[in-house]
Motif scaffolding. Structure first.
Motif, short mmCIF file in Angstrom:
data_model
loop_
_atom_site.label_atom_id
_atom_site.label_comp_id
_atom_site.label_asym_id
_atom_site.label_seq_id
_atom_site.Cartn_x
_atom_site.Cartn_y
_atom_site.Cartn_z
N GLU A 269 -14.12 27.88 13.01
CA GLU A 269 -13.53 26.90 12.10
C GLU A 269 -14.57 25.84 11.71
O GLU A 269 -14.66 25.43 10.54
N ARG A 270 -15.36 25.41 12.66
CA ARG A 270 -16.40 24.41 12.38
C ARG A 270 -17.48 24.99 11.46
O ARG A 270 -17.99 24.30 10.57
N LEU A 271 -17.80 26.25 11.68
CA LEU A 271 -18.80 26.92 10.85
C LEU A 271 -18.33 27.06 9.41
O LEU A 271 -19.09 26.84 8.46
N MET A 272 -17.05 27.40 9.22
CA MET A 272 -16.49 27.63 7.89
C MET A 272 -16.04 26.34 7.21
O MET A 272 -16.08 26.23 5.98
N GLY A 273 -15.59 25.38 8.01
CA GLY A 273 -14.89 24.22 7.48
C GLY A 273 -13.40 24.43 7.63
O GLY A 273 -12.88 25.54 7.41
N LYS A 274 -12.66 23.38 8.00
CA LYS A 274 -11.24 23.52 8.32
C LYS A 274 -10.42 24.05 7.15
O LYS A 274 -9.55 24.90 7.32
N ASP A 275 -10.68 23.56 5.94
CA ASP A 275 -9.87 23.97 4.79
C ASP A 275 -10.08 25.45 4.45
O ASP A 275 -9.10 26.18 4.22
N LYS A 276 -11.32 25.90 4.44
CA LYS A 276 -11.59 27.30 4.13
C LYS A 276 -11.03 28.22 5.21
O LYS A 276 -10.51 29.30 4.92
N PHE A 277 -11.16 27.79 6.45
CA PHE A 277 -10.60 28.57 7.55
C PHE A 277 -9.09 28.72 7.38
O PHE A 277 -8.54 29.82 7.50
N GLN A 278 -8.42 27.63 7.09
CA GLN A 278 -6.97 27.67 6.91
C GLN A 278 -6.57 28.54 5.72
O GLN A 278 -5.61 29.32 5.81
#
Length: 874
Positions: free
Chosen positions: A416-425
């Motif tokens: 999630e940290r690697l992707m970013g929270k919004d993109k992960f969601q």
């Protein structure tokens, strides 16, 4: 009229699906559910509907009459139909297929139906049988099903694999005074003489391991939940626990449901939401659709509950609620990916906690909950990857453990940290919508997430998900004239591939030491007037922290100060004298964990020195979760890494430190942690007399709240240290009024007895499966049986305990092999005990590799401690 433009795609689809079935090889007939059989059935069978009636007598010794009709669509009749049934042939009374009676043929746990009775299209299989008991958990006045991962087949004939989802129409006939819940909403009920019949609606589409019901003498509470009305069955009788817990249990469920609906943007997807609390339940909980099961003691807490207990209850409820979306709505294709439902359940539970408590509390709780447990497995030579291969569902239970429950959430947070929270969601929401009411695999999810990520997730996935182990981090800091001139950080695998000299077994450390764990972490530089935190991207074997060049040389450095990095982090020895001056609880917690992990690896600090360091600061630590962590480490070091001679020299001082810290602590929860630690380690007559007086008068020190369960634990602690404890044990039994708790106590009692004959007889009784049915109680009893104060005699049980493991895995539930081994070996430290394990592994070179890994995981501290003792003796 059929639109012509749709004709060719339809014909092509039919042709391809038939070709797919015909191209599959003969699945053969083998014990369990093989991958080849599962693949064949998935391609060939669809639209499964189980209609089942069970007539459950009040007496658990009597058989359960059952009638079942299984309807399904069949594409090809090339090979015989295999229904899974892990029971004796004599339990099947009648079998007919499409209206034609069929001779009963049960081979290698499969009920076989010859092709001549089958047809392409809809088929009906009708059965009259006595239900199997192996997964019905029958007690004197209640029962409950627990079919995960492949135990539905021990009760009724079925297609027992996760991707053969089906609907169920269930009818239960039970004693008149019993209540019942099942997956679906109640359609109607009727009463005849002494019997009551519950008829349920047709269920939602679910996997066999999620089919469930519970029935018995329960109390019932109904209350609103989000937009639903929830029913709760329970047996607890303690008024204090009921008053403190009932409304809170519904509140936590309500909050969890709202969080999940908001995060996923998918409304609650099933027809009802009920749950049941079960005494001595095997797990913390189980996410059956519409009928969640919980361990009763995990839900019902009194006013003396610690922060850790309250957090555990909230996390448990949030975990099982999250499973509704991750596991129930979208289910793994095969148990290779069972970790996916568990990682998301844990990860979402943690996220729901963050929404309530805030980031600081969330970060600390996440660290304390997950990292020590994950390290406990990943530091061992038996470490397993998050995603494991599985050839047959009969071995699916061996996949469960702390890696999927604790390392996987750490991995997911890094992702999630690697992707970013919004993109992960966004990616996870797409996954849930695409595979709703169906099945999916990790490659399905990672492919979707890869669309939203800038980094190469496939490469990242290999080391974090498909490989085992953790990195060991080292560094070099160079200074000149009070300034940092260079700061370099390296990582390497903890183990090289090869043979472990301790056990003679092969280790898997990757290719040499070249494995790289890409991750983001923080390093803090401490100064007299503040702290400077730097974020490091450890994406190579070695990285330079260029941002630090030119900064003032610090008093000391702390690696992984934010608690998000994974590995064995170096500790700056200059930190030791300043440890309890570190302001943030999270920073102190990660320091405690790093100190302990390095102690185990023989780096920076020895066990005796770490024990002294923890003792020096135990009264200064104000954060309850950190106290729980510290007292746990104190207990482990004292019992597992101190020799009996060392314990004699230190126990009086340790007792005094803990007792005084308890007296000076104003908060009840913290007092209980100190008291529990004191109760755990005490050795002196003074301490024994002090605790005996508390037990006798049932009067705790001022400000400390002790429940009946606490007094029972105190009883056992005192009993371990007595030459004759029969009167004490009987007196405590006389104080217990709750029927379920009395039975639990009576089961454990002989394992604590001062009479060796009682303990020998108890261990002998474990030979029989019937005496291992309450697995939670077995684990507690084994803890006392193998307590360090009893090991001069209990070491004789170790060879037999290892010999029984394969049967434990075959007959027990998913966590039983792990809990059996941990309760047995956790506190041993001698060379002799380690040799028992080494001899067993050498004598069984072809032992089940997953069970062998469990042994190495459970005995890792034993080998480390015995090596320390062996070296000190030279």
């Amino acid at each position: 009229m059929l639109n012509v433009r749709y004709l060719f795609p339809l014909v092509a689809t039919v042709f391809l699906s038939c070709a797919t079935v015909k191209s599959l090889p003969d699945p053969g007939i083998e014990t369990g559910v093989s991958r080849s059989l599962a693949n064949y059935r998935k391609a060939n069978i669809s639209d499964v509907h189980y209609r089942m009636e069970l007539d459950i007598p009040a007496e658990k010794e009597q058989k359960i009459d059952a009638v079942s009709e299984i309807s399904f669509l069949l594409k090809s009749t090339k090979y015989p139909l295999q229904l899974d049934f892990k029971e004796d042939k004599s339990r099947i009374k009648k079998l007919s297929v499409n209206g034609v009676p069929v001779e009963i043929q049960l081979t290698k746990e499969h009920l076989l139906v010859d092709q001549s009775y089958l047809k392409s299209g809809k088929n009906l299989v009708n059965l009259e049988f006595w239900a199997g008991n192996a997964a019905l958990n029958r007690n004197s006045d209640y029962l409950y099903t627990l079919f995960v991962p492949d135990r539905a087949r021990t009760v009724f004939p079925c297609f027992d694999q996760p991707d053969m989802k089906a609907v169920y129409s269930l009818t239960l006939t039970v004693p008149k005074d019993w209540k019942a819940i099942a997956n679906a909403a109640l359609k109607d009920s009727s009463v005849t003489n002494t019997r009551k019949t519950y008829r349920y609606q047709t269920s939602d589409t679910i996997s066999t391991y999620l089919f469930a019901f519970a029935a018995g003498k329960f109390k019932k509470m109904t209350a609103p939940l989000d937009r639903l009305s929830g029913n709760f069955l329970y047996r607890e009788t303690d008024t204090a626990k009921l008053n403190h817990s009932l409304n809170e249990i519904f509140k936590i469920h309500d909050n969890s449901l709202k969080f999940m609906e908001n995060w996923t943007k998918i409304p609650y997807p099933f027809q009802k939401f009920d749950f049941v609390a079960i005494p001595d339940f095997q797990f913390g909980g189980m996410e059956h659709v519409g009928a969640i099961q919980y361990k009763e003691s995990s839900l019902f807490l009194d006013g003396g509950a610690t922060k850790d207990q309250l957090n555990s209850r909230s996390n448990l409820i949030a975990h099982e609620t999250a499973h509704i979306w991750f596991g129930d709505l979208v289910t793994m294709n095969w148990f290779t990916d069972v970790w996916m439902k568990e990682v998301f359940a844990n990860f979402m539970a943690d996220k729901s906690t963050e929404a309530i408590t805030g980031k600081a509390d969330f970060d600390l709780k996440f660290l304390v909950d997950h990292f020590p447990a994950a390290y406990g497995v990943d530091r061992s030579t038996g470490a397993n990857p998050i995603r494991q291969d599985l050839d047959n569902l009969k071995d699916a239970g061996t996949l469960y453990g702390n890696i999927i429950y604790h390392k996987a959430p750490i991995m997911m947070r890094q992702l999630e940290r690697l992707m970013g929270k919004d993109k992960f969601q966004q990616g996870v929401r797409e996954y849930l919508k695409k595979f709703a009411n169906g099945n999916a695999s990790w490659p399905d999810l990672i492919t979707i997430l890869d669309k939203y990520a800038d980094a190469d997730l496939q490469k990242w996935n290999k080391v974090w998900v498909n490989d085992s182990g953790r990195p060991v981090i080292d560094y070099q800091l160079e200074k000149k004239d009070g300034k940092i001139t260079s700061f370099n950080i390296q990582q390497k695998a903890e183990y090289k591939s090869g043979t472990d000299k301790r056990t003679g077994t092969e280790t898997s450390g990757g290719t040499g030491n070249e494995k790289i764990w890409p991750q983001l972490f923080e390093v803090s530089l401490y100064y007299p007037d503040g702290v400077k935190e730097l974020t490091v991207n450890l994406n190579a074997k070695a990285v330079a922290v260029k941002e630090a060049i030119g900064m003032d040389a610090p008093l000391f450095i702390q690696f992984n100060s934010s608690g998000q990095g994974y590995g064995v982090w170096p500790v700056d020895t200059a930190m030791f004298s300043k440890l309890y001056e570190i302001e943030q609880p999270l920073n102190r917690a990660t320091a405690y964990i790093s100190l302990y992990e390095n102690m185990l690896n023989g780096r920076f600090i020895q066990p005796s020195a770490l024990l002294e360091l923890l003792m020096a600061g135990i009264s200064q630590e104000k954060e309850e979760l950190n106290l729980k962590l510290m007292t746990g480490y104190i207990s482990t070091i004292f019992w597992e890494f101190m020799t009996p001679e060392q314990r004699v020299t230190i126990h009086s001082r340790l007792e005094k430190v803990l007792w005084n810290a308890m007296l000076n602590q104003p908060l009840a929860n913290q007092k209980k942690l100190y008291f529990k630690a004191y109760q755990d380690v005490f050795q002196s007559k003074f301490a024994a007399d002090q605790l005996s007086l508390i037990w006798k008068n049932q009067k705790a020190p001022q400000g400390l709240i002790l429940s009946e369960d606490d007094y029972t634990a105190l009883t056992f602690a005192l009993a371990l240290r007595m030459e004759d404890n029969s009167n004490l044990l009987q007196s405590q039994l006389d104080r217990i009024s709750n029927v379920d708790r009395r039975k639990r106590y009576e089961y454990i009692r002989p394992a604590v007895s001062s009479d060796l004959a009682d303990r020998n007889a108890f261990f002998k009784r474990l030979d029989l499966k019937v005496n291992r049915e309450k697995e939670a109680n077995v684990g507690v009893a084994l803890y006392y049986l193998h307590h360090p104060l009893r090991q001069t005699t209990s070491i004789a049980y170790l060879p037999k305990s290892l010999e029984m493991l394969a049967e434990i895995q075959t007959t027990g539930d998913i966590f039983f092999p792990q809990s059996w081994l941990q309760a047995t070996f956790s506190y041993y430290q001698t060379v002799e005990a380690a040799q028992v394990v080494t001899d067993f592994l050498k004598a069984h070179p072809d032992y089940n590799p997953k069970l062998k890994a469990k042994i190495l995981q459970a005995t890792d501290n034993l080998y480390r401690a015995s090596a320390l003792r062996n070296n000190s003796a030279k």
